[in-house]
Scaffold this motif. Structure first.
Motif, short mmCIF file in Angstrom:
data_model
loop_
_atom_site.label_atom_id
_atom_site.label_comp_id
_atom_site.label_asym_id
_atom_site.label_seq_id
_atom_site.Cartn_x
_atom_site.Cartn_y
_atom_site.Cartn_z
N LEU A 14 64.58 50.07 19.93
CA LEU A 14 63.13 50.11 19.76
C LEU A 14 62.40 49.33 20.84
O LEU A 14 61.35 49.75 21.34
CB LEU A 14 62.77 49.55 18.37
N THR A 16 62.97 48.95 23.93
CA THR A 16 62.78 49.64 25.21
C THR A 16 61.54 50.53 25.16
O THR A 16 60.81 50.64 26.14
CB THR A 16 64.03 50.46 25.62
N GLU A 17 61.30 51.14 24.02
CA GLU A 17 60.08 51.95 23.85
C GLU A 17 58.85 51.04 23.87
O GLU A 17 57.82 51.38 24.47
CB GLU A 17 60.16 52.73 22.53
N VAL A 18 58.93 49.90 23.22
CA VAL A 18 57.83 48.94 23.22
C VAL A 18 57.55 48.47 24.64
O VAL A 18 56.40 48.42 25.08
CB VAL A 18 58.14 47.75 22.28
N LYS A 20 58.15 50.01 27.44
CA LYS A 20 57.53 51.12 28.17
C LYS A 20 56.04 51.20 27.86
O LYS A 20 55.20 51.26 28.77
CB LYS A 20 58.21 52.43 27.82
N ASN A 21 55.68 51.19 26.59
CA ASN A 21 54.28 51.34 26.21
C ASN A 21 53.42 50.16 26.64
O ASN A 21 52.29 50.34 27.08
CB ASN A 21 54.17 51.57 24.70
N ALA A 45 69.78 54.68 23.26
CA ALA A 45 68.39 54.42 22.93
C ALA A 45 67.67 53.59 23.99
O ALA A 45 66.46 53.52 23.99
CB ALA A 45 68.29 53.71 21.58
N CYS A 95 61.60 42.24 18.24
CA CYS A 95 62.37 43.42 17.83
C CYS A 95 63.78 43.03 17.40
O CYS A 95 64.66 43.88 17.32
CB CYS A 95 62.42 44.44 18.96
N THR A 121 64.02 49.10 13.63
CA THR A 121 64.44 50.38 13.05
C THR A 121 65.73 50.13 12.29
O THR A 121 66.55 49.31 12.70
CB THR A 121 64.66 51.44 14.14
#
Length: 168
Positions: A14, A16-18, A20-21, A45, A95, A121
């Protein structure tokens, strides 16, 4: 926003998505804190990781450069220790961590006036907790009753801490 310092605690899945954003949003600085090494299971992921990174630190030069490439205006740094008072974040996104660790991080954020988010997650589900402080102020546009006019209304909202929720 351009001057905000965001600290991201944990850098797998998770996170890595955070990362990025947050980077694409154009904050001033992103500090990613993680002590772990890239594992084979991170490749599924963690899109900032490559096969050649396995065994290297998650906050190694290559993964951090891949984050940096998303937005050269954001300063991206890595750290192996999370010291909230020393880092002085505006926002901390955790996270990873046990409930006790997250409560302690939330308390530290309140002490330095930082907003705190915890997310994870878990299989098909997950959770998100946010504490924007004792008195978070925001403005919203509202219709004026009986007219087509709109006006800005200032609101203040308080947030509970994880410690407060532990008492329920």
């Amino acid at each position: 926003m351009r001057s905000a310092h965001v600290v991201l605690y944990g850098f797998s899945g998770l996170a890595t998505e955070v990362a990025k954003n947050i980077t694409l949003s154009g904050v001033g600085q992103l500090t990613i804190v993680d002590q772990g090494a890239v594992r084979a299971e991170d490749l599924g992921a963690g899109f900032f990781f490559r096969e050649e990174d396995i065994g290297s630190p998650r906050i190694g030069e290559a993964p951090l450069q891949r984050v940096q490439l998303l937005n050269p205006l954001v300063t991206v740094k890595g750290a192996t220790a999370l010291d909230v008072p020393a880092l002085r974040p505006d926002v901390l996104v955790a996270c990873t961590g046990t409930r006790a660790e997250l409560v302690a991080l939330n308390d530290a954020c309140r002490t330095v006036g930082a907003m705190f988010y915890a997310a994870s997650t878990q299989g098909w589900g997950g959770f998100l907790f946010s504490d924007l402080g004792e008195a978070y102020e925001y403005v919203a546009e509202r219709a004026v009753p009986g007219s087509k006019e709109r006006r800005s209304v200032r609101y203040t909202q308080g947030f509970a801490t994880l410690r407060d929720l532990s008492l329920i």
